[in-house]
Write an enzyme that holds these catalytic residues in place. Structure first.
Site, mmCIF file in Angstrom:
data_model
loop_
_atom_site.group_PDB
_atom_site.id
_atom_site.type_symbol
_atom_site.label_atom_id
_atom_site.label_comp_id
_atom_site.label_asym_id
_atom_site.label_seq_id
_atom_site.Cartn_x
_atom_site.Cartn_y
_atom_site.Cartn_z
ATOM 1 N N GLY A 28 -5.025 10.402 8.151
ATOM 2 C CA GLY A 28 -4.734 9.293 8.549
ATOM 3 C C GLY A 28 -3.469 8.165 9.378
ATOM 4 N N TRP A 29 -4.116 7.049 9.114
ATOM 5 C CA TRP A 29 -3.085 7.124 10.333
ATOM 6 C C TRP A 29 -2.606 4.863 9.293
ATOM 7 C CZ3 TRP A 29 -8.233 7.439 11.043
ATOM 8 C CH2 TRP A 29 -9.063 5.957 10.666
ATOM 9 N N LYS A 50 4.309 12.597 9.626
ATOM 10 C CA LYS A 50 4.501 11.377 10.434
ATOM 11 C C LYS A 50 4.490 10.585 11.413
ATOM 12 C CE LYS A 50 4.638 6.479 8.310
ATOM 13 N NZ LYS A 50 4.841 5.372 7.356
ATOM 14 N N ASP A 152 5.660 -2.818 -2.061
ATOM 15 C CA ASP A 152 4.254 -2.891 -1.810
ATOM 16 C C ASP A 152 4.338 -2.085 -2.800
ATOM 17 O OD1 ASP A 152 2.364 -3.873 -0.418
ATOM 18 O OD2 ASP A 152 2.756 -1.488 1.923
#
Ligand code: ATP
Ligand code: MG
Ligand code: MG
Length: 429
Positions: A28-29, A50, A152
């Site tokens: 993912g990004w 990451k 978040d």
């Protein structure tokens, strides 16, 4: 973004940290990084790597994230708190600069993927409870033991422990790790596509094999219109993405949280604390159970997104007490001195319970019980919201489907009666 200061271009088989980690495929990004499945040759395990963009502000952000993740790992040596674990970190120099890298335990799909996979239908309440329990253990740990606010929380930032699709899961699929860059392919950006294509083909073939096997076992195959079974997917999960987390006594951002999960005190700028996470948690629980976000505000003619959001909150949860409505640095932008919204005058009041019954077809009992769980978390007064620890004691979390069978026992009786009628008919023949 693949330029100086930006992402680091990774090819499958690339090695990191003196050959310890080998890139397998992209997971993912985000705005800050790309995340790769990597093989840790030292532990012989798959990990998530990451790789942060290299510009100074991203390096700074990574430093902060590493600090938070380190505190999380140090406080939980047995890794039992449902929060992602930092395994290692290092710097990697490439053509675009020096990139901070974090090695995290490899996790599966996000809850957003799970809800999509379930065709936005809302999960069974037993599954929602299971997920809620994990998140609450994670939050209690962050809040009470570490003094950290996540800031978040949303479906994308909670990952399952394993992937939905077994073929994507290197452990369940038993795919051997790639240990070096595939041969015969020269270095260069475009060649990555060839390898990715090959890997995709391989994954598709494996998927066909696995779904064939499942279908023959009487499970749910890849049929497009069939209901999807979540059986066999361990619904344990972990909280991730600590890029914007903060210590409660060292806050730096005023505007926190992703729009739909944002709490009223953040919109009003009246100061926030751990209870802001509890608001977002309630939004997550609602979304899991219904398949839809609780609040999706949009600006309109003569009013802003913030005002729409406050209006939606009041329509669902009742009027914001005047003291709270007028207690924030931004209150004057939205409310008059009576505590009424200046630019949205006519509100259509409802309730969570009613919404669950009317729109989402919950039974009255399910709706009542679930609303009793959610409403205290959505108190406009942040201090009144239950803490993660208090919330984890809520009776709703311990309702089992056995109780629910009692509710549906009437239809059970019907079945018995139908059975009896059949018997009588047979006897009468
Ligand atoms: P954001 O813009 O959301 O802050 P970011 O650059 O900080 O993004 P993350 O959100 O941490 O990056 O990760 C990006 C994606 O990589 C996630 O959405 C997820 O799909 C995947 N990912 C991250 N961590 C893991 C992990 N530990 N295991 C598996 N996949 C992961
Ligand atoms: Mg993220
Ligand atoms: Mg982030």
């Amino acid at each position: 973004s693949y330029r100086k200061g930006g992402y680091h271009a990774v090819r499958i088989g690339d090695s990191f940290s003196g050959g310890r980690y080998i890139a397998q495929r992209k997971l993912g990004w985000g705005e800050f990084s790309t995340v790769w499945l990597a093989y840790d040759t030292r532990s012989s395990e798959f990990v998530a790597l990451k790789i942060q963009k290299s510009a100074p502000q991203f390096a700074q952000a990574a430093l902060h994230e590493i600090e938070v993740l380190s505190a999380i790992a140090d406080g939980d040596p047995s890794n039992s708190k449902y929060v992602v674990r930092l395994i290692d970190h290092f710097k990697h120099t490439g053509p675009n600069g020096q990139h901070s890298c974090m090695v995290l335990e490899f996790l599966g799909d996000s809850l957003l993927r799970l809800v999509k996979y379930n065709r936005y239908k809302g999960l069974e309440l037993d599954k929602v409870r299971e997920i809620c329990k994990c998140i609450l253990i994670g939050l209690d740990y962050l809040h009470r033991e570490l003094g950290i606010i996540h800031t978040d929380l949303k479906l994308e930032n909670v990952l399952l422990l394993s992937t939905i699709n077994a073929t994507q899961d290197p452990i369940r699929s038993g795919t051997p790790p790639i240990l070096e860059r595939p041969e015969g392919i020269p270095n260069g950006g475009a060649t990555m596509n060839i390898i990715e294509k090959k890997l995709k083909q391989r994954a598709r073939r494996a998927a066909a094999r696995i779904s064939g096997r499942r279908a023959s076992m009487g499970g749910v195959g890849g049929g497009a219109k069939t209901n999807r079974s979540l059986d066999g997917i361990d619904l344990k999960c972990k909280v991730v993405d600590f890029g914007s987390a903060c210590w409660a006594d060292k806050q730096f951002a005023q505007e926190i949280q992703t729009r739909q999960y944002r709490s009223p005190e953040v919109i009003l700028q009246s100061g926030y604390s751990f209870s802001a996470d509890m608001w977002s948690f309630a939004c997550i629980a609602f979304e899991l159970a219904t398949g839809e976000m609780m609040f999706t505000p949009k600006g309109g003619q003569g009013f802003s997104e913030d005002e729409d959001h406050l209006a939606m909150m009041m329509e669902l949860l009742g009027k914001i007490p005047r003291k709270i409505a007028n207690g924030g640095a931004r209150s004057k932008d939205y409310f008059d001195r009576y505590g009424d919204l200046k630019r949205i005058r006519r509100l259509k009041y409802g309730s969570i319970e009613k919404l669950l019954i009317d729109k989402f077809r919950f039974s009255e009992t399910d709706a009542l019980e679930f609303a009793k769980f959610l409403c205290p978390l959505l108190d406009f007064e942040p201090e009144n919201r239950p803490t993660a620890q208090q919330c984890s004691q809520h009776p709703w979390l311990n309702i089992t489907s056995q109780n629910q069978t009692e509710v549906t026992s009437e239809s059970g009786m019907e079945k018995v009666n139908v059975g009896m009628r059949n018997l009588q008919m047979k006897a009468g023949k």
